[in-house]
Design an enzyme around this catalytic site. Structure first.
Site, PDB file in Angstrom:
ATOM      1  N   ARG A 433       0.848  -1.199   0.000  1.00 58.26           N
ATOM      2  CA  ARG A 433       0.000   0.000   0.000  1.00 58.26           C
ATOM      3  C   ARG A 433       0.882   1.248   0.000  1.00 58.26           C
ATOM      4  NH1 ARG A 433      -4.984   1.242   4.185  1.00 58.26           N
ATOM      5  NH2 ARG A 433      -3.364   1.322   5.788  1.00 58.26           N
ATOM      6  N   ASP A 713      -4.060   3.414  14.201  1.00 56.70           N
ATOM      7  CA  ASP A 713      -3.181   3.878  13.135  1.00 56.70           C
ATOM      8  C   ASP A 713      -3.687   5.231  12.658  1.00 56.70           C
ATOM      9  OD1 ASP A 713      -5.334   3.412  11.498  1.00 56.70           O
ATOM     10  OD2 ASP A 713      -4.363   1.882  10.281  1.00 56.70           O
TER      11      ASP A 713
HETATM   12  C1  LIG Z   1      -7.282   1.243   9.488  1.00 53.67           C
HETATM   13  C2  LIG Z   1      -6.186   0.606   8.730  1.00 53.67           C
HETATM   14  O1  LIG Z   1      -5.628   1.198   7.864  1.00 53.67           O
HETATM   15  S1  LIG Z   1      -5.723  -0.959   9.221  1.00 53.67           S
HETATM   16  C3  LIG Z   1      -4.170  -1.237   8.392  1.00 53.67           C
HETATM   17  C4  LIG Z   1      -3.058  -0.486   8.998  1.00 53.67           C
HETATM   18  N1  LIG Z   1      -2.781  -0.864  10.346  1.00 53.67           N
HETATM   19  C5  LIG Z   1      -1.969  -1.918  10.618  1.00 53.67           C
HETATM   20  O2  LIG Z   1      -1.451  -2.507   9.694  1.00 53.67           O
HETATM   21  C6  LIG Z   1      -1.714  -2.310  12.044  1.00 53.67           C
HETATM   22  C7  LIG Z   1      -1.031  -3.660  12.098  1.00 53.67           C
HETATM   23  N2  LIG Z   1      -0.750  -4.089  13.469  1.00 53.67           N
HETATM   24  C8  LIG Z   1       0.301  -3.674  14.154  1.00 53.67           C
HETATM   25  O3  LIG Z   1       1.052  -2.839  13.699  1.00 53.67           O
HETATM   26  C9  LIG Z   1       0.564  -4.311  15.486  1.00 53.67           C
HETATM   27  O4  LIG Z   1      -0.168  -5.481  15.657  1.00 53.67           O
HETATM   28  C10 LIG Z   1       0.239  -3.409  16.685  1.00 53.67           C
HETATM   29  C11 LIG Z   1       1.063  -2.155  16.593  1.00 53.67           C
HETATM   30  C12 LIG Z   1      -1.227  -3.044  16.737  1.00 53.67           C
HETATM   31  C13 LIG Z   1       0.629  -4.166  17.951  1.00 53.67           C
HETATM   32  O5  LIG Z   1       1.994  -4.511  17.815  1.00 53.67           O
HETATM   33  P1  LIG Z   1       2.822  -5.099  19.025  1.00 53.67           P
HETATM   34  O6  LIG Z   1       2.640  -4.250  20.207  1.00 53.67           O
HETATM   35  O7  LIG Z   1       4.199  -5.322  18.554  1.00 53.67           O
HETATM   36  O8  LIG Z   1       2.112  -6.466  19.290  1.00 53.67           O
HETATM   37  P2  LIG Z   1       2.657  -7.684  20.101  1.00 53.67           P
HETATM   38  O9  LIG Z   1       3.626  -7.253  21.135  1.00 53.67           O
HETATM   39  O10 LIG Z   1       1.490  -8.457  20.582  1.00 53.67           O
HETATM   40  O11 LIG Z   1       3.419  -8.530  18.996  1.00 53.67           O
HETATM   41  C14 LIG Z   1       3.780  -9.886  19.190  1.00 53.67           C
HETATM   42  C15 LIG Z   1       4.564 -10.324  17.974  1.00 53.67           C
HETATM   43  O12 LIG Z   1       3.710 -10.244  16.832  1.00 53.67           O
HETATM   44  C16 LIG Z   1       4.299  -9.391  15.858  1.00 53.67           C
HETATM   45  N3  LIG Z   1       3.246  -8.635  15.200  1.00 53.67           N
HETATM   46  C17 LIG Z   1       2.253  -7.905  15.748  1.00 53.67           C
HETATM   47  N4  LIG Z   1       1.467  -7.373  14.814  1.00 53.67           N
HETATM   48  C18 LIG Z   1       1.983  -7.772  13.631  1.00 53.67           C
HETATM   49  C19 LIG Z   1       1.599  -7.529  12.297  1.00 53.67           C
HETATM   50  N5  LIG Z   1       0.519  -6.785  11.981  1.00 53.67           N
HETATM   51  N6  LIG Z   1       2.344  -8.079  11.317  1.00 53.67           N
HETATM   52  C20 LIG Z   1       3.421  -8.842  11.629  1.00 53.67           C
HETATM   53  N7  LIG Z   1       3.832  -9.102  12.889  1.00 53.67           N
HETATM   54  C21 LIG Z   1       3.113  -8.570  13.873  1.00 53.67           C
HETATM   55  C22 LIG Z   1       5.219  -8.494  16.618  1.00 53.67           C
HETATM   56  O13 LIG Z   1       6.208  -8.002  15.765  1.00 53.67           O
HETATM   57  C23 LIG Z   1       5.746  -9.431  17.680  1.00 53.67           C
HETATM   58  O14 LIG Z   1       6.759 -10.225  17.088  1.00 53.67           O
HETATM   59  P3  LIG Z   1       7.946 -10.883  17.944  1.00 53.67           P
HETATM   60  O15 LIG Z   1       7.311 -11.831  18.914  1.00 53.67           O
HETATM   61  O16 LIG Z   1       8.764 -11.574  16.922  1.00 53.67           O
HETATM   62  O17 LIG Z   1       8.645  -9.769  18.629  1.00 53.67           O
HETATM   63  O1  LIG Z   2      -7.485   1.449   5.685  1.00 53.98           O
HETATM   64  C1  LIG Z   2      -8.417   0.944   6.215  1.00 53.98           C
HETATM   65  C2  LIG Z   2      -9.348   1.634   7.070  1.00 53.98           C
HETATM   66  O2  LIG Z   2     -10.192   0.957   7.701  1.00 53.98           O
HETATM   67  O3  LIG Z   2      -9.261   2.863   7.132  1.00 53.98           O
END
Ligand SMILES: CC(=O)SCCNC(=O)CCNC(=O)[C@H](O)C(C)(C)COP(=O)(O)OP(=O)(O)OC[C@H]1O[C@@H](n2cnc3c(N)ncnc32)[C@H](O)[C@@H]1OP(=O)(O)O
Ligand SMILES: O=CC(=O)O
Length: 799
Positions: A433, A713
């Site tokens: 994206r 986010d």
């Molecule tokens: C409205 C929209 O636009 S939605 C799309 C955009 N938003 C996103 O993409 C958010 C994606 N999610 C994230 O960034 C994360 O899950 C967060 C920030 C919400 C939480 O992250 P953390 O606090 O690191 O979560 P947590 O501590 O539970 O993570 C545990 C493990 O999972 C991994 N992890 C968590 N979320 C993700 C993810 N989305 N992708 C890959 N790995 C992940 C962490 O890196 C961590 O790895 P490790 O054990 O190797 O260190």
């Molecule tokens: O990008 C996705 C959203 O829900 O906003």
């Protein structure tokens, strides 16, 4: 999507600061066209039905709930009927009002082109590449579902090279404010001194409130007056919590590595390699691999060909907003009625995009990329947009990480934890994206102008990886964010056509899924798919930004003020209507209808709360698959199995793209119906805490953070700050009788920041960038004019 828990146990405002981490089912009428498992391809052969004009229908009938004529049923097992349909020659009719169009080629279907006069005024100037009655390109079905990538049709005759592509970029209609060259002093310095004696500006009424626009704020910073601005805001906080914000130097640990630039790496304009291109960001050791002369020349060409149109389209957004502000309501466009009524489909969709039941999303951080690829999700959306704080290092290192993925070099060992990260079996299919059209990449200029963030992110990923992707049986796949009109989709399409030609890749190799996440786009779904039909894989219901856009587009309408963010839920009011319309539109056009993001994430150390959060995600996914979505998003690896279980149970076949939702009728009134609910003081205060903490994390280089057990986010945070602005604007009366005034806002801001400080701990709080975040949040909230995107002024603080 439940109300955010107040439990601050998991709050990576704190965590982030501490670690300073890097950066009805109405299966309608048992269609003969029941799901065909692995071939979505073309729906050629479908006979056109006269499509009702939704706007007229809406006008003709009173507001009513979105209708689904039959009760929900589980999805049916796939039948091969669709293959038959795809193989048949087209019988499509032109819309009744047009003369019957002759087939362009076998399998062709037709639709009339819009008179390019739609909402976006530049339409008139837009490339006249659509003939008045354009023949829609033939859509032959993929020969075999097992083929890794269906060969795209040869360059369609109906798509002449866009004129604009041949001429230099048009003069910008509106030049975006320039970033101050210097970093804000606040970034690396001690916070302002004791604020206790600051003037009581916070008591000013709305009209007199010191709500300088955030752009002005950036200029003020550039002029070296930032200290006063910071003091004034800190004073607000200190009025209530005088002792809480003692001046203390910000420890160096609060600064991310990218901000602590060693002398040799400080930004220094570098030009020369490619005429007209200047790199203003620092060059890390491997950056030349990404910023190679070939890549820079490609970016320069993208900029010179397309940036003028991008700016015109942004000006068109502003014009349209002015009309909404003046009382016009969004509606279906009369000038594109024939596209909505026409019987056409999108091009063939490759095999590795046929089954997209669970897509995980996340920033372009190396560890998260590996974790996401290994998560068991079918797809991973690597996000340069809402989940990414667009620091220069995040952007370039993100590109390096993605290139390393395709070069087989992404494996690494985390030096801190000693944990080894390596891609396992069956990694998720990658989708990228890029940033939206409104964002700039200030660290790279072409002919003295900053390049568009969209062109930068798209261009670099495409340039470096497209051929490798195709060779490996995948393709250059993208999610396209925040489009506000089909004309903006047309621009993307022209960028794709040019990019493919330039690299010698067949037209149609790029596949894009468009996020429908702005209110105007909700009225132009057909048109957006139509513009991108050779490149479109589907649409996604980007709920969070959609809510934000709803608030923004109707910001000047007191009759459209929404209740608490936690009460604006999917399945109801405008959100329910839009998701159903999205599914209906996609399936009619042979495209995938992707679901969106439930914001719940795992809650560690509290099994009951964790199960409650998972139950909400499960219910959200059950609604999505029941409605007809072909897949969904999750924010965290632990949620992949939750979503997968639901889709496996209720959609055993790869997708349900053949499940037509002809029973769904959605009109203007449905798309504008607001949720009933309450405006509460707790909702108001929660918005403050979430908004400020998110901005603070973003300034530290984190674009997605867990706050109060929810994923936050840029999209979710925008809702929080937009609600504050709107409630302030209209002096909303809260459930407990309190009227939202600037004075109340300032008091609440101070109190909530004190609460945040307690939740995080003083040390973590002080180590963060709270003064700047508070300052920005306050100025956005009190601004007389709604600032379009918080990330635009915030970018001035990190660029
Ligand atoms: C409205 C929209 O636009 S939605 C799309 C955009 N938003 C996103 O993409 C958010 C994606 N999610 C994230 O960034 C994360 O899950 C967060 C920030 C919400 C939480 O992250 P953390 O606090 O690191 O979560 P947590 O501590 O539970 O993570 C545990 C493990 O999972 C991994 N992890 C968590 N979320 C993700 C993810 N989305 N992708 C890959 N790995 C992940 C962490 O890196 C961590 O790895 P490790 O054990 O190797 O260190
Ligand atoms: O990008 C996705 C959203 O829900 O906003």
């Amino acid at each position: 999507m439940a109300k955010a828990s107040r439990n601050p146990k998991k709050n990576t405002g704190a965590k982030g600061a501490k670690k300073a981490k890097g950066a009805a089912a109405a299966e309608p009428k048992t269609p003969k066209t029941a799901a065909k498992a692995a071939t979505a391809g073309s729906r050629a052969g479908k006979t056109s039905k006269p499509a009702a004009r939704p706007a007229e229908r809406a006008a003709a009938r009173p507001a009513k709930p979105v209708k689904a004529k039959t009760p929900a049923k589980p999805a049916k097992a796939a039948k091969p009927a669709r293959a038959k349909a795809a193989a048949k020659p087209a019988k499509a009719k032109a819309p009744a009002s047009r003369p019957a169009a002759k087939p362009a080629r076998k399998g062709a279907v037709k639709a009339s082109a819009p008179k390019a006069k739609a909402a976006g005024r530049p339409a008139a100037k837009a490339p006249a590449r659509r003939a008045p009655a354009a023949k829609v390109a033939p859509r032959s079905a993929p020969k075999s579902a097992s083929k890794p990538l269906a060969k795209p049709a040869a360059k369609p005759a109906s798509r002449p090279a866009p004129k604009a592509a041949a001429k230099p970029a048009a003069k910008p209609a509106a030049k975006p404010a320039k970033a101050p060259a210097a970093r804000t002093p606040a970034a690396g310095k001690a916070p302002a001194k004791s604020p206790a004696k600051a003037p009581a500006k916070t008591q000013t009424p709305a009209a007199e409130a010191p709500a300088m626009s955030t752009i002005d704020l950036a200029r003020e910073r550039a002029a070296g007056r930032v200290k006063r601005a910071v003091r004034r805001v800190v004073a607000t906080v200190a009025d209530v919590a005088a002792s809480a914000l003692k001046p203390a130097p910000r420890p160096a640990s609060a600064l991310r590595p990218a901000e602590k630039k060693p002398r040799a790496e400080r930004p220094r304009a570098r030009g020369g390699a490619v005429p007209g291109v200047v790199i203003k960001g620092r060059m890390g050791p491997r950056y030349p691999e990404i910023l190679s002369p070939g890549a820079l020349a490609f970016l320069a060409e993208l900029h010179r060909r397309f940036d003028g149109r991008r700016r015109e389209l942004l000006a068109a957004r502003a014009e349209r907003q002015a009309r909404f502000d003046a009382g016009e309501l969004p509606d279906f466009l009369p000038e594109t009625a024939e596209i909505r009524a026409g019987d056409w489909t999108v091009g063939p969709i490759p095999a590795d995009l046929q089954n997209r039941r669970v897509e995980i999303t996340g920033p372009v951080d190396r560890k998260m990329i590996v974790n996401a690829l290994n998560s068991g999700a079918t797809h991973f959306m690597a996000d340069f947009e809402d989940a990414n704080s667009p620091t220069w290092s995040n952007n370039i290192e993100g590109q390096l990480n993605l290139r390393d993925r395709w070069d087989g070099k992404i494996d690494f060992t985390d030096e801190t934890s000693g944990k080894r990260y390596a891609i396992g079996e069956n990694p998720a299919v990658l989708i990228i994206r890029p940033r939206g059209w409104h964002l700039l990449e200030e660290h790279l200029t072409v002919d003295g102008e900053p390049i568009s963030g969209s062109l930068f992110d798209f261009g670099l990923y495409f340039f470096h990886n497209a051929k490798a992707l195709l060779a490996k049986g995948s393709g250059p796949y993208f999610y396209i964010p925040k489009l506000e009109s089909h004309l903006e989709a047309r621009l993307w399409n022209d960028v794709f056509v040019f990019a493919q030609e330039k690299l010698g890749i067949p037209t149609g190799s790029i596949k894009a899924t468009v996020l429908i996440e702005t209110l105007p786009a909700g009225f132009e779904m057909d048109e957006i798919l139509y513009e991108l039909r050779d490149h479109a894989a589907g649409l996604n219901a980007g709920r969070w930004d959609y809510i934000f856009s709803f608030i923004k587009k109707l910001a000047k309408r007191p009759d459209y003020v929404l209740p608490d963010r936690g009460q604006v839920v999917m399945g109801k009011a405008f959100l329910g209507a839009y998701a159903l319309l999205l599914i209906k539109t996609c399936h009619r056009r042979g495209a995938f209808a992707m679901g969106g993001m439930a914001a719940q994430i795992p809650i560690k150390n509290d099994p009951a709360a964790n199960e409650a959060a998972f139950a909400k995600v499960r219910a959200d996914k059950e609604r999505e698959v029941g409605d007809g979505h072909d897949g969904t998003w999750v924010a965290h690896p632990d949620l992949v199995s939750v979503a997968k279980e639901v889709f496996d149970r209720l959609m055993p076949q790869p997708n349900q793209v053949d499940r037509q939702r002809d029973d769904v009728e959605v009109g203007q009134a449905d798309l504008l119906r607001i949720h009933e609910g309450t405006k509460t003081e707790e909702g108001f205060r929660l918005n403050i805490r979430v908004g400020v903490q998110y901005i603070e994390a973003w300034l530290r280089g984190r674009g997605a953070v867990p706050i109060y057990n929810l994923m936050e986010d840029a999209a979710t945070a925008e809702i929080s700050r937009a609600q504050i602005w709107q409630w302030l604007q209209y002096g909303a009366v809260l459930e407990n009788g309190i009227t939202v005034t600037p004075e109340f806002f300032d008091k609440a801001l101070a109190e909530e920041m004190e609460r945040v400080k307690q939740e995080l701990g003083a040390e973590a709080y002080e180590a963060g960038r709270f003064p700047e975040a508070i300052d920005l949040f306050r100025s956005l909230s009190l601004a007389p004019q709604f600032e379009d995107f918080l990330t635009v002024p915030a970018y001035k603080l990190i660029a």
